[in-house]
Design a protein around this motif. Structure first.
Motif, PDB file in Angstrom:
ATOM      1  N   ALA A 150       1.207  -1.218   0.118  1.00 33.79           N
ATOM      2  CA  ALA A 150      -0.559  -0.114  -0.126  1.00 33.79           C
ATOM      3  C   ALA A 150       0.808   1.218  -0.096  1.00 33.79           C
ATOM      4  CB  ALA A 150      -0.977  -0.089   1.471  1.00 33.79           C
ATOM      5  N   ALA A 164      -0.632   2.670  -3.337  1.00 33.50           N
ATOM      6  CA  ALA A 164      -2.169   3.862  -3.065  1.00 33.50           C
ATOM      7  C   ALA A 164      -1.888   4.881  -3.639  1.00 33.50           C
ATOM      8  CB  ALA A 164      -2.263   3.829  -1.539  1.00 33.50           C
ATOM      9  N   VAL A 206      -8.511   3.269  -4.140  1.00 37.56           N
ATOM     10  CA  VAL A 206      -8.883   2.988  -2.927  1.00 37.56           C
ATOM     11  C   VAL A 206     -10.122   4.009  -2.063  1.00 37.56           C
ATOM     12  CG1 VAL A 206      -6.884   4.741  -1.070  1.00 37.56           C
ATOM     13  CG2 VAL A 206      -6.251   3.811  -3.520  1.00 37.56           C
ATOM     14  N   PRO A 207      -9.745   3.198  -0.952  1.00 37.31           N
ATOM     15  CA  PRO A 207      -9.614   1.919   0.198  1.00 37.31           C
ATOM     16  C   PRO A 207      -9.455   0.662  -0.879  1.00 37.31           C
ATOM     17  CG  PRO A 207     -11.275   2.089   1.149  1.00 37.31           C
ATOM     18  CD  PRO A 207     -11.666   3.711  -0.419  1.00 37.31           C
TER      19      PRO A 207
END
Length: 243
Positions: free
Chosen positions: A29, A33, A44-45
């Protein structure tokens, strides 16, 4: 299943992030992310959490060892209230502020990884890290940084196995809270399935490279990419807020 140019770029990002996490135990992540959020905030998420869960399952099953849950148990338990708070936070922040929070989180973690902070891996610190991992993981899909701070002085293989167990057991909690609060888009399952082959490819590549590359090289690359990604995301979020 048709793939657009954005989908292929997302696949490359997920593959690289999976490779790093499968080798180091952290980084999926942290790398994925910010970059995926810039491509499409819908990644995301929800989808990223589900893909992270799939990667943790691959790592746990692939190591063919007993689930390493004992030491991270305080963090596992503390992630429950943290995940609930993260779901509430996600409902209160607009997308620009959420992107700003994510960028700051990644930036602080990258800076602290240079050992300006050295935190012992003890139950109290694990519990605090687990709470904030749940909060950030549910709100931004970046639940690794607090755990990385606690495990930064631990041996690589034990860190990899214990963090895999932590994410395997706790990521479903974040997904359940998001689903209960109506924060998951209806197409998050199909989006996750599209990117799932990249998770398998990254994990397989990590298994092939394990033991063949210097242990410090990926960490330095992770710090550099994280710094660039967080800077890009912070600039983009600030631009949205100012405009």
């Amino acid at each position: 299943m048709a793939y657009s140019a954005v989908d292929w770029l997302a696949m490359v990002i997920v593959l690289c992030a999976s490779l790093v996490q499968a080798w180091l135990g952290i980084g999926f992540a942290l790398l994925g992310a910010p970059l995926l959020y810039l491509l499409n905030p819908g990644y995301v998420p929800g989808p990223l959490l589900l893909l992270g869960f799939a990667l943790a399952a691959c790592m746990t099953l692939g190591n063919r060892q007993t689930l390493a849950w004992r030491r991270p148990m305080p963090a596992i338990l503390a992630r429950l209230p943290g995940a609930w708070c993260g779901g509430l936070l996600l409902g209160l922040l607009p997308s620009a502020w959420l992107g700003l929070l994510l960028g700051v989180c990644v930036l602080l973690t990258t800076v602290s990884s240079y050992r300006w902070l050295e935190i012992q891996c003890i139950p109290r610190n694990l519990a605090v890290a687990g709470f904030f991992s749940g909060l950030l993981g549910t709100a931004t899909a970046v639940g690794g940084p607090p755990m990385a701070l606690v495990y930064q002085t631990c041996e690589r293989l034990s860190t990899r196995d214990e963090l895999a167990a932590f994410f395997l057991l706790t990521t479903p909690v974040s997904l359940l809270f998001l689903s209960y609060q109506g924060r998951l888009p209806p197409d998050y399952l199909s989006t996750s399935c599209k990117l799932a082959p990249a998770v398998l490819a990254g994990y397989g590549l990590a298994r092939c490279l394990d033991g063949r590359i210097d242990r410090h090289s990926p960490r330095q690359l992770l710090l550099l990419l994280s710094l660039l990604a967080s800077g890009w995301l912070l600039a983009s979020s600030l631009w949205q807020l100012l405009s």
